[in-house]
Design a protein around this motif. Structure first.
Motif, short mmCIF file in Angstrom:
data_model
loop_
_atom_site.label_atom_id
_atom_site.label_comp_id
_atom_site.label_asym_id
_atom_site.label_seq_id
_atom_site.Cartn_x
_atom_site.Cartn_y
_atom_site.Cartn_z
N SER A 123 0.83 -1.21 0.00
CA SER A 123 0.00 0.00 0.00
C SER A 123 0.86 1.26 0.00
CB SER A 123 -0.92 0.00 1.23
OG SER A 123 -1.83 -1.06 1.16
N VAL A 124 1.90 1.26 0.82
CA VAL A 124 2.79 2.43 0.88
C VAL A 124 3.46 2.64 -0.47
CG1 VAL A 124 4.94 3.30 1.90
CG2 VAL A 124 3.16 2.32 3.36
N ARG A 125 3.92 1.57 -1.09
CA ARG A 125 4.58 1.70 -2.39
C ARG A 125 3.61 2.21 -3.46
NH1 ARG A 125 9.42 -1.90 -3.19
NH2 ARG A 125 10.01 -2.52 -1.10
N ILE A 126 2.38 1.73 -3.45
CA ILE A 126 1.39 2.17 -4.44
C ILE A 126 1.06 3.64 -4.22
CG2 ILE A 126 -0.98 1.90 -5.24
CD1 ILE A 126 -0.63 -1.14 -4.61
N ILE A 127 0.86 4.06 -2.98
CA ILE A 127 0.56 5.47 -2.70
C ILE A 127 1.74 6.35 -3.10
CG2 ILE A 127 0.13 7.13 -0.85
CD1 ILE A 127 -1.69 4.99 0.43
N ASP A 128 2.97 5.89 -2.85
CA ASP A 128 4.15 6.63 -3.30
C ASP A 128 4.13 6.82 -4.82
OD1 ASP A 128 5.09 6.90 -0.73
OD2 ASP A 128 6.59 5.30 -0.92
N CYS A 129 3.69 5.82 -5.55
CA CYS A 129 3.59 5.92 -7.01
C CYS A 129 2.57 6.98 -7.41
CB CYS A 129 3.22 4.58 -7.64
SG CYS A 129 4.56 3.38 -7.59
N PHE A 130 1.42 7.01 -6.71
CA PHE A 130 0.41 8.03 -7.00
C PHE A 130 0.99 9.42 -6.76
CE2 PHE A 130 -2.88 4.71 -6.59
CZ PHE A 130 -3.69 5.04 -7.68
N VAL A 131 1.70 9.60 -5.67
CA VAL A 131 2.30 10.90 -5.35
C VAL A 131 3.31 11.29 -6.43
CG1 VAL A 131 3.77 12.14 -3.71
CG2 VAL A 131 1.88 10.71 -2.88
N GLU A 132 4.13 10.32 -6.83
CA GLU A 132 5.13 10.58 -7.87
C GLU A 132 4.47 10.96 -9.21
OE1 GLU A 132 8.85 8.07 -9.55
OE2 GLU A 132 8.37 7.78 -7.43
N MET A 133 3.39 10.26 -9.55
CA MET A 133 2.67 10.58 -10.79
C MET A 133 2.07 11.98 -10.72
SD MET A 133 0.76 7.12 -12.15
CE MET A 133 -0.36 7.05 -10.76
N ARG A 134 1.51 12.33 -9.55
CA ARG A 134 0.91 13.66 -9.40
C ARG A 134 1.97 14.74 -9.57
NH1 ARG A 134 -0.65 13.58 -4.26
NH2 ARG A 134 -2.38 12.20 -4.71
N HIS A 135 3.16 14.53 -9.02
CA HIS A 135 4.25 15.51 -9.18
C HIS A 135 4.69 15.59 -10.63
CE1 HIS A 135 5.70 15.73 -4.74
NE2 HIS A 135 4.40 15.63 -4.83
#
Length: 50
Positions: A26-38
């Motif tokens: 879950s942490v890794r997936i949320i990190d991916c979402f944050v990275e995509m948003r940036h």
């Protein structure tokens, strides 16, 4: 068959699944979402020109 998750869905799922593996995923997936948003925010001008 593809699966698609929203950031909110992953966050909700992480409150239900308590194993170390589920929390790590879950942490890794949320990190991916944050990275995509940036990435999208940083490249908004270029995307608008296309």
């Amino acid at each position: 068959m593809s699966r698609v998750f929203t950031e909110q869905g992953v966050s909700t799922l992480s409150t239900v699944l308590r194993s170390d593996t589920a929390i790590d995923a879950s942490v890794r997936i949320i990190d991916c979402f944050v990275e995509m948003r940036h990435f999208v925010a940083d490249n908004a001008a270029m995307t608008g020109r296309m």
